[in-house]
Write a protein that holds these residues in place. Structure first.
Motif, mmCIF file in Angstrom:
data_model
loop_
_atom_site.group_PDB
_atom_site.id
_atom_site.type_symbol
_atom_site.label_atom_id
_atom_site.label_comp_id
_atom_site.label_asym_id
_atom_site.label_seq_id
_atom_site.Cartn_x
_atom_site.Cartn_y
_atom_site.Cartn_z
ATOM 1 N N THR A 67 47.241 49.942 32.130
ATOM 2 C CA THR A 67 46.704 49.254 30.947
ATOM 3 C C THR A 67 46.088 47.899 31.310
ATOM 4 O O THR A 67 45.354 47.337 30.515
ATOM 5 N N LEU A 68 46.419 47.420 32.514
ATOM 6 C CA LEU A 68 45.906 46.097 32.888
ATOM 7 C C LEU A 68 44.689 46.162 33.810
ATOM 8 O O LEU A 68 44.099 45.136 34.138
ATOM 9 N N ASP A 90 41.549 47.201 33.454
ATOM 10 C CA ASP A 90 40.276 46.686 32.949
ATOM 11 C C ASP A 90 40.238 45.157 33.011
ATOM 12 O O ASP A 90 39.250 44.568 33.454
ATOM 13 N N ALA A 91 41.338 44.557 32.556
ATOM 14 C CA ALA A 91 41.397 43.096 32.570
ATOM 15 C C ALA A 91 41.398 42.578 34.017
ATOM 16 O O ALA A 91 40.818 41.535 34.319
ATOM 17 N N LEU A 151 39.876 44.070 36.525
ATOM 18 C CA LEU A 151 38.485 44.205 36.963
ATOM 19 C C LEU A 151 37.630 43.047 36.439
ATOM 20 O O LEU A 151 36.726 42.561 37.124
ATOM 21 N N ASP A 152 37.917 42.601 35.230
ATOM 22 C CA ASP A 152 37.140 41.525 34.613
ATOM 23 C C ASP A 152 37.628 40.129 35.007
ATOM 24 O O ASP A 152 37.083 39.133 34.528
ATOM 25 N N GLU A 194 40.443 38.777 34.212
ATOM 26 C CA GLU A 194 41.013 38.151 33.015
ATOM 27 C C GLU A 194 42.543 38.050 33.057
ATOM 28 O O GLU A 194 43.158 37.631 32.093
ATOM 29 N N ARG A 197 35.836 52.918 37.485
ATOM 30 C CA ARG A 197 35.563 51.923 36.445
ATOM 31 C C ARG A 197 34.532 50.909 36.938
ATOM 32 O O ARG A 197 33.623 50.536 36.200
ATOM 33 N N LEU A 253 31.181 52.437 36.765
ATOM 34 C CA LEU A 253 30.689 52.540 35.388
ATOM 35 C C LEU A 253 30.135 51.199 34.895
ATOM 36 O O LEU A 253 29.030 51.121 34.352
ATOM 37 N N VAL A 254 30.904 50.138 35.124
ATOM 38 C CA VAL A 254 30.476 48.810 34.667
ATOM 39 C C VAL A 254 29.188 48.409 35.372
ATOM 40 O O VAL A 254 28.271 47.847 34.764
ATOM 41 N N ARG A 302 26.906 50.427 36.472
ATOM 42 C CA ARG A 302 25.808 51.209 35.887
ATOM 43 C C ARG A 302 25.347 50.587 34.575
ATOM 44 O O ARG A 302 24.148 50.471 34.326
ATOM 45 N N LEU A 303 26.327 50.210 33.746
ATOM 46 C CA LEU A 303 25.988 49.612 32.451
ATOM 47 C C LEU A 303 25.168 48.342 32.620
ATOM 48 O O LEU A 303 24.255 48.060 31.859
ATOM 49 N N ARG A 304 25.531 47.574 33.655
ATOM 50 C CA ARG A 304 24.902 46.271 33.803
ATOM 51 C C ARG A 304 23.581 46.312 34.574
ATOM 52 O O ARG A 304 22.790 45.390 34.479
#
Lengths: 172, 248
Positions: B8-9, B11-12, B14-15, B17, B43, B46-47, B49-51
């Motif tokens: 659960t952590l 994503d944060a 990766l960012d 945060e 992940r 994916l990020v 690719r989005l950016r």
């Protein structure tokens, strides 16, 4: 001595107008429609100028994006018909950019379709994070929710995109 | 840190945060969990690719011009759009100039700016910044923005309605504008302080549908601009003056 209106206008031109692209992108993703995004942005900038007094320093982009978001939601409530899951017109809105490779444009079109399918509350968080590169804390202020909620919405948004892209990538 | 919590952590993580303690705990878990490492790599891809794809929507150039317009040279823009009115305005200048030229610490060409402001507010449909029929609201609002507090007669007693007010900066001098409704007509009263107030009612002027009347009261000069008939406007001016005098 220039008048207050001169000061306000100069502040607006120097500090607020540079964030027009961010404002438009957010409005476009909330409304999912070019014309409506244009109306929302124009209204939001008029409000920003009118409520210049409510800006007390800090990040002008976040301040503006909050106004854009509020304006867009007011607009969405006033136009409930247009706020449906308008997935189909998104592809039309993503006309290929001649400056980019066709593959890149196609990639963008696929990603745009996927993002457009996300629920609004996940979509706006994803857009603020990936395209505006805002910190969770800043997103929380704009969206008006706890940081933990930003974190979970962003995770679910990425899960959703990831799942949709897996399907897309399997296509011939 | 167990697998479920770490997951659960991610994503944060990766960012960037996470707090330092959580970052260290997640890294410790990643060191021994292939599944989470693979997940994190997916992940990251994916990020990225989005950016990197042109996914964000660029602002149309026409819209950019529209949002710039109100703050970049507004007077010129509106005069170009409405040259017949601008012509009328410049003719009015001579009239207003006669009132304001000698008696105000303002440049004689204020008149042009004053009439332009009246035309502009009509065209932009933005004549009121503070909407209220009460002088208890309007007067403090104005005095907070101006180096003076103008008289604000409510006029309700005589069948006129105070709609609100705005502030104009004309020739870099602040002017209070009170907006009234009389029947179907709007009357705007431009008010500024002066050491030498003009008389109670110099002759009215009328050009191309705009009427102007002026008055001086208790240290202020006021010019009323409206499309209402001259006699009616002069009567309004007299009522206004009587009430402004009585509240001073």
């Amino acid at each position: 001595m220039p008048g207050r209106e001169d000061h306000r206008n100069r502040w607006f031109v120097d500090t607020v107008l540079p964030h027009g692209a961010a404002a438009y992108n957010l409005a476009r993703w909330i409304t999912r429609n070019d014309a409506d995004a244009g109306d929302v942005v124009q209204e939001a900038f008029a409000r920003a100028l009118q409520y210049a007094g409510s800006y007390h320093g800090g990040d002008a982009r976040s301040w503006l994006l909050s106004i854009v978001r509020n304006t867009a939601f007011t607009w969405t409530r006033a136009n409930p018909g247009a706020s449906g899951e308008a997935v189909e017109d998104v592809a039309e809105g993503s006309a290929p950019d001649p400056l980019h490779e066709a593959a890149s444009a196609q990639e963008a079109a696929v990603l745009r379709r996927a993002i457009a399918r996300l629920p609004l509350e996940q979509r706006e968080v994803l857009v603020l994070r990936e395209f505006e590169d805002l910190a969770y804390r800043e997103i929380a202020v704009i969206v008006g929710c706890p940081i933990g909620t930003v974190m979970s919405r962003l995770s679910r948004a990425r899960d959703g995109i990831s799942a949709m892209m897996r399907c897309e990538d399997k296509r011939p | 840190m167990n697998h479920e919590v770490a997951r659960t952590l991610l994503d944060a993580y990766l960012d960037g945060e996470l707090a330092l303690s959580d970052t260290l705990a997640v890294e410790a878990h990643l060191g021994g969990c292939d599944e989470c490492r693979r997940w994190l790599e997916d992940r990251r891809t994916l990020v990225s690719r989005l950016r990197s794809a042109p996914v964000a929507y660029p602002m149309p150039a026409a819209l950019e011009r529209r949002i710039r317009a109100p703050v970049v040279a507004p007077a010129r823009r509106e005069f170009v759009a409405t040259w017949p009115r601008a012509l009328a305005a410049s003719l009015l200048l001579a009239c207003v100039g006669a009132w304001v030229g000698h008696s105000l610490p303002l440049r004689p060409d204020l008149g042009e700016a004053l009439v332009a402001a009246r035309v502009r507010s009509t065209l932009a449909d933005h004549s009121i910044d503070v909407e209220s029929s009460s002088h208890h609201t309007v007067r403090p609002w104005l005095s907070a923005r101006l180096p003076f507090a103008p008289p604000v007669p409510e006029m309700a007693a005589t069948g006129d309605a105070l709609l609100g007010a705005r502030v104009e900066y004309l020739e870099r001098a602040p002017v209070a504008v009170l907006v009234y409704q009389h029947g179907n007509h709007r009357v705007e009263a431009f008010i500024w302080p002066t050491a030498a107030a003009i008389g109670p009612g110099p002759p009215a002027r009328t050009i191309e549908g705009f009427h102007l009347v002026a008055t001086g009261v208790a240290g202020f000069n006021a010019v009323f601009v409206s499309d209402m008939a001259t006699a009616e406007l002069a009567a309004f001016r007299d009522r206004w003056r009587a009430q402004a005098g009585s509240i001073e």
